[in-house]
Design an enzyme around this catalytic site. Structure first.
Site: not given
Ligand code: PEP
Ligand code: MG
Length: 549
Positions: A184, A482
């Protein structure tokens, strides 16, 4: 001068005096009550209400999402079941303090038993319990200390109630002894551009009033720095300020090699800020964030409205929307209904959608309708895909329902190991480095005790990314990143060197990544990537890449 280390979040640097967060209160002793039961009960009732009012007040002052979190905490303090439990324990001979402690613990264990999102709220309960006990003892509530002058906050970890009211004018940097890069504290720091270092094992060396330099880029805290240390930190701050205010240009390397820089969003309302910071589109829209509180599946109409709002804000630009990623840390009541021992390894992401295909079909239909109504370039991807067969299933279904561009997230090592076959059936791949790291290193991304494994610089993770980049290049398919890794400017360069074609991140990180890419050629990026790949550990990968220059 001495130096201690942790996991840096962002590249910021700050100099200032330490202020420490009060340690949690000692557990109330389990001793027989000697006072009158009714006196204890009314003192507890008064303390619970005072804490609820205080939380409501803090919420009203904070506004936004923080207000919801704080109001939910106030509701916990007013929960009639909890009050009955406290009173019963007092009647059975407990002191008021002990009864509060035990009743909140029982409530907390019940939430943990429910798993997922409810279990995460369990730590909020401990925070409320501590506030009530502090009130009964007449001592200061644990939480962010007050100060008239700027300070560096050192804490074990930060609860939502603490972060909600952080005065950004005063908090120069955050240092926590617990928590990892997805805690967090780290997410808050990244989204608000506060320099932070988490997981600092030796944080107890930082005592109130000591002047320190927190260098998030290097992950170091310099205790009682010399004047020349302070001077070079000031120079670095000035440099970073210049970067933050540099003109916004499309993402590109120094030699002109284009690397589109996109935003990770969870709500259409976040679009304006992302655009202002130069997002060239959306690289990850987390649709499950829209429906975390829904008990029944959202309708096609409800979804179409939300997606149309998002696509309209990014007219003419690329928008990558992820199908509902439910399960594990983000359970959705209408998609996840079974108890699982290890939810991160359970029926989550595409697995959960496939088990309830009507929900997936409705989501894809709503997305196709929004695509038809706007000019944005919509791409849709599935989370938590394990192999080419699953990728083919999703892409075929998406196309059947009218989606023009369909792809998959690479979050499970098995998918990366079969990258070539995946690139054959998918229009694109987007690498979720948060989960890819969690599954490659077999370390729960939410668990503080294994936080140091959650490092996307690990060469094992980089080798999987290289396989995906190579397969994408051969098949002529885009491969983006991402996960949080894309927001680390040094790692962003390495990712491009590994063959990644676009980067998507929290909008606050765009300026730093843009600046670092603009300083590096593709040849340099490839050389840094090769050095990192050959290293034996995450730490050595980081320093090997830096040593290439
Ligand atoms: C990830 O796992 O890197 C991702 C972008 O998805 P989340 O953080 O929403 O699991
Ligand atoms: Mg993920």
């Amino acid at each position: 001068m001495s130096q201690i280390q942790g996991i840096g979040v962002g590249r910021g640097i700050a100099t200032g005096p330490v202020l420490t967060m009060p340690e949690p209160l000692a557990e109330p002793a389990s001793i027989p009550r000697t006072t009158d039961a009714d006196v204890e009960k009314s003192a507890v009732a008064e303390a619970l209400e005072a804490v609820a009012v205080e939380l409501d007040d803090r919420g009203a002052r904070a506004g936004g999402d923080a207000q919801h979190v704080l109001e939910a905490q106030a509701m916990m303090a007013r929960d009639p079941g909890l009050v009955d439990d406290v009173n019963q324990r007092i009647d059975d001979g407990s002191t008021g303090e002990r009864a509060v402690f035990e009743a909140f613990e029982a409530f907390r264990e019940m939430l943990i038993g429910l798993g997922g999102y409810m279990a995460e709220r369990a730590s909020d309960l401990s925070d409320v319990s501590q506030r009530v006990v502090a009130h009964l003892r007449g001592v200061a509530a644990p939480g962010v200390p007050d100060s008239d002058t700027p300070f560096i906050l050192v804490a074990r970890d930060l609860a939502p109630a603490d972060t909600a009211l952080l005065d950004l004018e005063k908090v120069l940097a955050l240092v926590t002894s617990e928590g990892g890069p997805t805690s967090h504290t780290a997410i808050l720091a990244r989204s608000r551009s506060i320099p932070a270092i988490v997981g600092v094992v030796d944080a107890d060396q930082l005592t109130a009033g000591t002047v320190v330099i927190v260098d998030a880029g290097a992950g170091t805290i310099t205790i009682e720095p010399s004047s020349s240390d302070i001077e070079s930190a000031e120079l670095r701050t000035a440099e970073l300020k210049k970067i933050a205010s540099a003109p916004i240009t499309p993402g590109a390397l120094a030699d002109g090699h284009e690397v589109p820089l996109m935003a990770n969003l969870g709500r259409p309302s976040e679009a304006a800020d992302a655009l202002a910071l130069g997002a060239e589109g959306v690289g990850l829209f987390r649709t499950e964030f829209l429906f975390l509180d829904s008990t029944s599946a959202p309708t096609v109409r409800q979804q179409r409205e939300a997606y149309t709002a998002l696509l309209t804000a990014f007219a003419g630009k690329k928008v990558v929307v992820r199908a509902l990623d439910a399960g594990s840390d983000k359970p959705l009541a209408f998609l996840n209904d079974s108890e699982e021992e290890n939810p991160a390894l359970g029926l989550r992401g595409l697995r959960a959608l496939r088990a309830k295909e009507d929900i997936l079909r409705e989501q894809l239909t709503a997305l196709a309708e929004a695509q038809a109504a706007t000019t944005a370039d919509l791409w849709v991807m599935a989370p938590m895909v394990a192999d080419p067969a699953e990728a083919e299933y999703f892409v075929t279904l998406a196309k059947e329902l009218g989606i023009k561009v369909a792809g998959v997230m690479a979050e499970v090592p098995s998918l990366a190991l079969m990258a070539r076959e995946v690139a054959g059936v998918s229009d694109f791949v987007s690498i979720g480095t948060n989960d890819l790291t969690q599954y490659t290193l077999a370390a729960d991304r939410l668990l503080g005790s294994v936080a140091h494994y959650q490092d996307p610089w690990h060469p094992a993770v980089l080798r999987l990314i290289a396989m995906l980049g190579e397969a994408g290049r051969e098949a002529g398919k885009p491969v983006g990143v991402c996960g949080e890794a894309a927001a680390d400017p040094d790692l962003a360069v390495v990712l491009v060197g590994l063959g990644v074609t676009s980067l998507s991140m929290t909008p606050a990180a765009l300026a730093d990544v843009r600046a670092e890419l603009a300083r590096t050629t593709l040849e340099q990026a490839k050389a840094r990537a090769a050095a990192a790949l050959a290293a034996p550990s995450a730490a050595e990968a980081r320093s090997a890449a830096a040593a290439v220059g």
